[in-house]
Design an enzyme around this catalytic site. Structure first.
Site, PDB file in Angstrom:
ATOM      1  N   ARG A  73       0.847  -1.198   0.000  1.00  0.00           N
ATOM      2  CA  ARG A  73       0.000   0.000   0.000  1.00  0.00           C
ATOM      3  C   ARG A  73       0.882   1.248   0.000  1.00  0.00           C
ATOM      4  NH1 ARG A  73      -3.084   2.847   4.842  1.00  0.00           N
ATOM      5  NH2 ARG A  73      -4.125   4.439   3.628  1.00  0.00           N
ATOM      6  N   HIS A 118      -3.147  11.013   1.269  1.00  0.00           N
ATOM      7  CA  HIS A 118      -2.654  10.671   2.608  1.00  0.00           C
ATOM      8  C   HIS A 118      -2.038  11.941   3.208  1.00  0.00           C
ATOM      9  CE1 HIS A 118      -1.299   7.048   5.165  1.00  0.00           C
ATOM     10  NE2 HIS A 118      -0.993   8.125   5.860  1.00  0.00           N
ATOM     11  N   GLU A 163      -7.769   8.304   6.619  1.00  0.00           N
ATOM     12  CA  GLU A 163      -8.066   8.858   7.939  1.00  0.00           C
ATOM     13  C   GLU A 163      -8.601  10.287   7.909  1.00  0.00           C
ATOM     14  OE1 GLU A 163      -4.683   8.291  10.498  1.00  0.00           O
ATOM     15  OE2 GLU A 163      -4.906   6.123  10.463  1.00  0.00           O
ATOM     16  N   ASN A 305      -7.852   1.287   9.905  1.00  0.00           N
ATOM     17  CA  ASN A 305      -6.538   1.517  10.501  1.00  0.00           C
ATOM     18  C   ASN A 305      -6.697   1.382  12.015  1.00  0.00           C
ATOM     19  OD1 ASN A 305      -5.830   2.199   7.909  1.00  0.00           O
ATOM     20  ND2 ASN A 305      -5.292   4.319   8.350  1.00  0.00           N
ATOM     21  N   TYR A 307      -4.714   0.920  15.742  1.00  0.00           N
ATOM     22  CA  TYR A 307      -3.453   0.941  16.486  1.00  0.00           C
ATOM     23  C   TYR A 307      -3.599   0.585  17.962  1.00  0.00           C
ATOM     24  CZ  TYR A 307      -0.971   2.818  12.516  1.00  0.00           C
ATOM     25  OH  TYR A 307      -0.396   2.953  11.278  1.00  0.00           O
ATOM     26  N   GLU A 373      -3.930  -0.495   8.126  1.00  0.00           N
ATOM     27  CA  GLU A 373      -2.761  -0.096   8.932  1.00  0.00           C
ATOM     28  C   GLU A 373      -2.862  -0.729  10.306  1.00  0.00           C
ATOM     29  OE1 GLU A 373      -1.806   4.090   9.398  1.00  0.00           O
ATOM     30  OE2 GLU A 373      -2.292   4.456   7.295  1.00  0.00           O
TER      31      GLU A 373
END
Ligand code: GAL
Length: 469
Positions: A73, A118, A163, A305, A307, A373
């Site tokens: 990606r 991005h 995002e 994504n 985390y 992600e």
């Protein structure tokens, strides 16, 4: 348990790795401008050179091959392709660069996933109002169509915007990301809205003009933590966690996957706060117009994504100022039992991912999901033998396997963040997410695999052989 066509990937973003900020007529982006101001980024560092992937792409390709990735990606730097953001002037050198990257990947049997945006808006568009301006949506749509037209014969997986939450909140409410605006309680909602409009227009363009021939899939990448109420039996904490979800994941996923509009809890919380503070006028949360392409149904898969996780509690006192935090009226708490890795916000909670995936399945009608992600950072002193990160990848991928096997989530791929150590936005180069170490003190910017990279390569090879066997 992983489907045979499961995507094993890693990701990067143009500004974080490419460098060459002025090379071959590239136009400046808002991140170029932001980093060139003093005091915005750790150590006043910039992405002017970063990993120099603009010149060292072949080194990146070697890293991709060493990992055995099936997918990679990357993002396109809008201002490298269209220096002033408009399709009126195309920079052929930029087109050549990405053509080479795509062709090299395919020649090595690696499928590209391309992100159109991005965080790096062409500065020329920022000068015309940037994401706050309603006209940005059609400008983005033209850029997206240019990319589908130019690269879509070979690229089958697209992310329009990465995002939107982070762009809107960190860039326009908190001012800690480019363009560095601090306009609390208003701008982020407008920016988020224009991003959704832009995404929807691009999806519709793909759907009607390109999909019939190119047969690819388009989505937007939504970031979300897993959120649990701090006290699971406390009604206020449960409501606070729901509100928190509505202001993060729900803000972008609800319009696209559920109703075509924002979550009701979000709008009523914002409007109630406006009333309390005597803010008159229209709702600070814009409304979608029926005259524009519908936002509902504009994702061919769910791009997540993930985390970290948080506990959420009701706030004891709420500031009487206009800002998203007071609208949301919920406070996040870190569980002290969760280890922290590198940066303070990143508590290591692999099991939160499994819960979030199940939540996505149940809330958004069982979509196909790509984890676009997920990663673990380290700060100095750096360890090439980064055992803790290796464990993290093993544990996390085990949770993904359980989400498929136990919960039946339709997960299509996993992309580690990131292929390389890179420019980590306002943290500069002080925070490293790479599976490969990059020696930023050496002009050659040598890449060297971390232990976690070796571990990820082993995992990929094990599952790939199970899949084909
Ligand atoms: C995400 C972002 C990435 C990367 C990552 C790690 O928000 O999309 O570019 O920086 O966080 O912090």
């Amino acid at each position: 348990m992983f489907p045979c066509d499961f995507a094993w990937g890693a990701g990067t973003a143009a500004y974080q790795i490419e460098g060459g900020w002025q090379a071959d007529s590239k136009g400046p982006s808002i991140w170029d401008t932001f980093c060139h101001k003093k005091g915005k980024v750790f150590g006043d560092q910039t992405g002017d050179v970063a990993c120099n992937s603009y010149e060292l792409w072949e080194k990146d390709l070697e890293c991709i091959q060493q990992l055995g990735l099936t997918h990679y990606r990357l993002s396109l730097a809008w201002a490298r392709l269209l220096p002033d953001g408009s399709t009126g002037h195309v920079n052929q050198k930029g087109v050549q660069y990405y053509n080479k990257v795509i062709d090299d990947l395919l020649a090595c049997n690696v499928s590209p996933m391309l992100t159109l945006y991005h965080f790096d808006l062409p500065q020329a568009l920022q000068d015309q109002g940037g994401w706050k301006s309603p006209s940005i949506a059609t400008v983005f749509d033209s850029y997206a169509q240019f990319c589908f037209q130019t690269f879509g014969d070979r690229v089958k997986l697209w992310i329009t915007i990465n995002e939107p939450y982070v762009c809107a909140k960190l860039g326009h409410e908190d001012g800690i990301h480019a363009p560095g605006l601090k306009e609390p309680g208003i701008a982020a909602y407008v920016v988020g809205h224009n991003m959704l409009r832009a995404h929807a227009m691009a999806w519709h363009s793909y759907n009607s003009l390109y999909r019939p021939k190119q047969k690819g899939a388009v989505s937007l990448a939504i970031n979300s933590d897993w959120l649990d109420p701090l006290h699971p039996d406390c009604a206020e904490d449960i409501a606070a966690a729901e509100r928190y979800f509505a202001f993060t994941l729900g803000w972008f996923a609800w319009p696209v996957f559920v109703t075509g509009d924002y979550p009701e809890i979000m709008r009523s919380a914002i409007d109630a706060q406006s009333k309390k503070l005597g803010y008159s006028g229209d709702s600070r949360l814009p409304s979608f117009s029926k005259d524009e392409p519908a936002v509902l149904g504009t994702a061919d898969f769910f791009a997540l994504n993930y985390y970290t996780s948080r506990k959420v509690k009701a706030r004891e006192a709420c500031e009487q100022v206009l800002c998203m935090k007071s609208d949301r009226d919920a406070e996040e708490v870190l569980d002290p039992s969760w280890p922290i890795c590198g940066v303070s916000w990143l508590a290591v909670v692999p099991h939160g991912l499994k819960k979030l995936l199940k939540y996505i399945k149940d809330t958004f009608n069982n979509p196909a999901v790509y984890i676009t992600e997920n990663g673990f950072s380290q700060v100095g002193p750096l360890q090439i033998e980064d055992d803790q990160r290796s464990e993290f990848y093993k544990d996390t991928i085990f949770e993904v396997a359980k989400a498929i096997g136990e919960d039946g989530v339709n997960i299509r791929g996993y992309f580690a963040w990131s292929l390389l150590d890179n420019f980590e936005w306002s943290d500069g180069f002080s925070v490293r997410f790479g599976l490969f170490h990059v020696d930023f003190s050496d002009a050659k910017l040598t890449r060297a695999m971390y232990h976690s990279g070796r571990e990820y390569a082993k995992i990929i090879s094990k599952y790939k052989s199970n899949q084909s066997g």
